[in-house]
Design an enzyme around this catalytic site. Structure first.
Site, PDB file in Angstrom:
ATOM      1  N   CYS A  72       0.878  -1.407   0.045  1.00  7.27           N
ATOM      2  CA  CYS A  72       0.007   0.130  -0.066  1.00  7.27           C
ATOM      3  C   CYS A  72       0.935   1.268  -0.140  1.00  7.27           C
ATOM      4  O   CYS A  72       0.403   2.344  -0.194  1.00  7.27           O
ATOM      5  CB  CYS A  72      -0.953   0.073   1.287  1.00  7.27           C
ATOM      6  SG  CYS A  72      -2.096  -1.314   1.138  1.00  7.27           S
ATOM      7  N   HIS A  95      -2.593   8.691   6.112  1.00 10.93           N
ATOM      8  CA  HIS A  95      -2.866   7.373   5.502  1.00 10.93           C
ATOM      9  C   HIS A  95      -4.417   6.907   6.023  1.00 10.93           C
ATOM     10  O   HIS A  95      -5.101   6.699   4.916  1.00 10.93           O
ATOM     11  CB  HIS A  95      -1.765   6.052   5.919  1.00 10.93           C
ATOM     12  CG  HIS A  95      -2.190   4.939   5.255  1.00 10.93           C
ATOM     13  ND1 HIS A  95      -2.093   4.689   4.069  1.00 10.93           N
ATOM     14  CD2 HIS A  95      -2.773   3.518   6.004  1.00 10.93           C
ATOM     15  CE1 HIS A  95      -2.262   3.256   3.815  1.00 10.93           C
ATOM     16  NE2 HIS A  95      -2.680   2.792   4.922  1.00 10.93           N
ATOM     17  N   GLU A 107      -0.964   5.562  13.636  1.00  8.14           N
ATOM     18  CA  GLU A 107      -0.621   6.795  12.664  1.00  8.14           C
ATOM     19  C   GLU A 107      -0.764   8.210  13.655  1.00  8.14           C
ATOM     20  O   GLU A 107       0.225   9.198  13.562  1.00  8.14           O
ATOM     21  CB  GLU A 107      -1.448   7.176  11.717  1.00  8.14           C
ATOM     22  CG  GLU A 107      -0.956   8.196  10.615  1.00  8.14           C
ATOM     23  CD  GLU A 107      -1.936   7.852   9.383  1.00  8.14           C
ATOM     24  OE1 GLU A 107      -1.690   8.584   8.098  1.00  8.14           O
ATOM     25  OE2 GLU A 107      -2.951   7.120   9.365  1.00  8.14           O
ATOM     26  N   LYS A 157      -9.120   8.896   2.127  1.00  7.10           N
ATOM     27  CA  LYS A 157      -9.812   7.646   1.841  1.00  7.10           C
ATOM     28  C   LYS A 157     -11.449   7.357   2.509  1.00  7.10           C
ATOM     29  O   LYS A 157     -11.972   6.768   2.196  1.00  7.10           O
ATOM     30  CB  LYS A 157      -9.030   6.592   2.690  1.00  7.10           C
ATOM     31  CG  LYS A 157      -7.525   6.201   2.131  1.00  7.10           C
ATOM     32  CD  LYS A 157      -7.091   5.117   2.764  1.00  7.10           C
ATOM     33  CE  LYS A 157      -5.553   5.032   2.160  1.00  7.10           C
ATOM     34  NZ  LYS A 157      -4.620   5.987   2.684  1.00  7.10           N
ATOM     35  N   HIS A 209      -9.822   3.007  -0.278  1.00 10.18           N
ATOM     36  CA  HIS A 209      -8.376   2.506  -0.162  1.00 10.18           C
ATOM     37  C   HIS A 209      -8.063   1.838  -1.325  1.00 10.18           C
ATOM     38  O   HIS A 209      -8.400   0.585  -1.430  1.00 10.18           O
ATOM     39  CB  HIS A 209      -8.091   1.607   1.082  1.00 10.18           C
ATOM     40  CG  HIS A 209      -6.847   1.401   1.341  1.00 10.18           C
ATOM     41  ND1 HIS A 209      -5.706   1.683   0.494  1.00 10.18           N
ATOM     42  CD2 HIS A 209      -6.130   1.113   2.315  1.00 10.18           C
ATOM     43  CE1 HIS A 209      -4.704   1.469   0.986  1.00 10.18           C
ATOM     44  NE2 HIS A 209      -4.922   0.616   2.117  1.00 10.18           N
ATOM     45  N   PHE A 266       0.871  -3.494   4.357  1.00 12.93           N
ATOM     46  CA  PHE A 266       1.092  -4.671   4.999  1.00 12.93           C
ATOM     47  C   PHE A 266       2.518  -5.114   4.658  1.00 12.93           C
ATOM     48  O   PHE A 266       3.184  -4.662   3.611  1.00 12.93           O
ATOM     49  CB  PHE A 266       0.217  -5.738   4.209  1.00 12.93           C
ATOM     50  CG  PHE A 266      -1.312  -5.777   4.763  1.00 12.93           C
ATOM     51  CD1 PHE A 266      -1.543  -5.027   5.889  1.00 12.93           C
ATOM     52  CD2 PHE A 266      -2.148  -6.636   4.156  1.00 12.93           C
ATOM     53  CE1 PHE A 266      -2.966  -5.031   6.304  1.00 12.93           C
ATOM     54  CE2 PHE A 266      -3.417  -6.632   4.542  1.00 12.93           C
ATOM     55  CZ  PHE A 266      -3.678  -5.740   5.522  1.00 12.93           C
TER      56      PHE A 266
END
Length: 423
Positions: free
Chosen positions: A170, A310, A321, A342, A347, A406
């Site tokens: 990502c 993010h 975050e 997002k 996403h 990930f």
């Protein structure tokens, strides 16, 4: 030797709710959401049945029937975005040395939709253990190799310089653009067409995220299903899309009178070496990436005017975050506006980092911070200024945009006004 300064002079976007830069920015600045119930296939068997889909007709956007037949959807999105970016830049690429024009494309999951569909075809919807290859699309091999995305973009713009694919989950969209920046800085190219694309809304992807309960089951209210930093959030909404940029050296852009959106002034990536999907709660690795990116950009934490988060909408990510911002920005973390787009466009995995760079550059262009839609009940552990619901006019000369993926990938990018950094 003084390092070459790299700037964005062209932007192309294909995103949910907004094909083209103008439509994309209108959606963000108006705080509208493009999430809905899945229409690409029957999602009734899945826990999460919502997504941010693009209403995209490839032929309407200039792709020939042969190109549509040859390319997976993700490649189609990238080519359309690349063509818009080149047109926006004002460059006539056919007048340049093609060996000095390169391409970098990021993607997390490659040709997911094409592979998923072709397996259904050759296996007769899963009924055949021994598949019949004669039913496959003639260009099936291209679906297996994500390098075909970069090749398609290169062919589309006539680039014969360094061409590659970056796949870091990502954070691919951030890492691909900044790989292109490095190629320009070292002199390997004069122009880079760089960005990312993913089109993952397919049964196999939904099944994978269902298995780890990462996506939201808020199927009765898809428009408000993506809720980063909200206390009622329960997972992210899968999306799709592409954003592509024309990058070039600052002095070259000035000589030809190009419009400069922003300078990519600093970049860093780190890995937490911790867990495939888990995040340390203290956000140390993301904080370190932010610190190094700020140092490279020669920007102090208190000079950041906006943080494009993010903000996936999972409790683990949002709290991680928040901790990273506090650790890296200090007291300024409580003063700077932060938001997650997002909440509006979902996403899109590897593509989202490039789409968020586009949003960051446009926020600088318009001095407007896009909102975090659907943020009505803030999580007490996410106690920063996450710009809820409505866009905010705000002087924006330096932006921090971050990604988390990930495998433990953490990436930070600093964008500044070229004039500001010169001063």
């Amino acid at each position: 030797m003084t390092a070459r300064r790299v700037v964005i002079t062209g932007i192309g976007v294909v995103a949910p709710g907004g094909i083209g830069v103008k439509n994309f920015w209108n959606l963000l600045s108006e705080g509208r959401t493009a999430t809905r119930g899945i229409t690409f296939f029957d999602p009734s068997q899945f826990r999460s049945r919502v997504a941010a889909e693009i209403d995209f007709d490839p032929e309407e956007h200039g792709l020939s029937p042969q190109e549509v037949r040859r390319m997976d959807r993700a490649a189609q999105l990238a080519v359309v975005a690349a063509r818009e970016a080149v047109g926006d830049s004002g460059l006539e690429l056919d007048e340049l040395d093609p060996h000095r024009v390169g391409v970098t494309v990021g993607s997390a999951v490659g040709a997911t939709m094409g592979l998923d569909w072709e397996y259904r075809v050759v296996s007769d919807a899963g009924r055949l253990e021994l598949v019949d290859h004669e039913y496959a699309v003639p260009h099936l091999y291209n679906y297996f190799v994500p390098s075909s995305f970069a090749a398609e973009v290169a062919w589309s713009v006539g680039a014969e310089g360094p061409t590659t694919v970056v796949s870091t989950g990502c954070t691919s969209g951030l890492d691909a653009v900044c790989h292109a920046v490095e190629l320009l800085r070292e002199g390997s190219a004069d122009i880079m067409v760089a960005g990312a694309t993913d089109a993952p809304i397919s049964p196999i992807t939904m099944a994978c995220f269902d298995a780890i309960k990462a996506t939201t089951p808020r199927n009765d209210d898809p428009e408000h299903a993506s809720r980063p930093f909200d206390g009622t959030r329960n997972g992210f909404v899968l999306g799709e899309g592409s954003a592509v940029f024309v990058l070039e050296e600052l002095e070259s852009a000035r000589r030809r009178g190009a419009h400069v959106y922003a300078e990519i002034a600093g970049y860093a990536s780190r890995c937490n070496a911790f867990h495939m999907t888990g995040l340390r709660p203290d956000g140390a690795e993301m904080a370190e990436a932010i610190r190094v990116a700020l140092d490279e950009a020669r920007v102090n934490p208190e000079e950041i005017d906006y943080v494009n988060a993010h903000g996936s909408g999972t409790k683990q990510n949002d709290r991680h975050e928040t901790a990273a911002f506090k650790k890296s920005l200090g007291e300024h973390a409580y003063a700077v506006p932060v938001s997650s787009i997002k909440s509006m466009i979902g996403h899109s995995l590897g593509a989202i980092g490039s789409i968020e760079i586009a949003a960051s550059a446009l926020a600088m262009e318009h001095h407007v911070v896009p909102p975090t839609a659907n943020l009505h009940t803030p999580d007490p552990e996410c106690d920063l200024d996450y710009v809820p619901v409505t866009a905010r006019e705000h002087r924006t000369d330096a932006v921090l945009t971050v990604g988390s993926g990930f495998g433990g990938f953490q990436t930070a990018v600093v964008l500044t006004r070229a004039e500001r950094r010169a001063a």
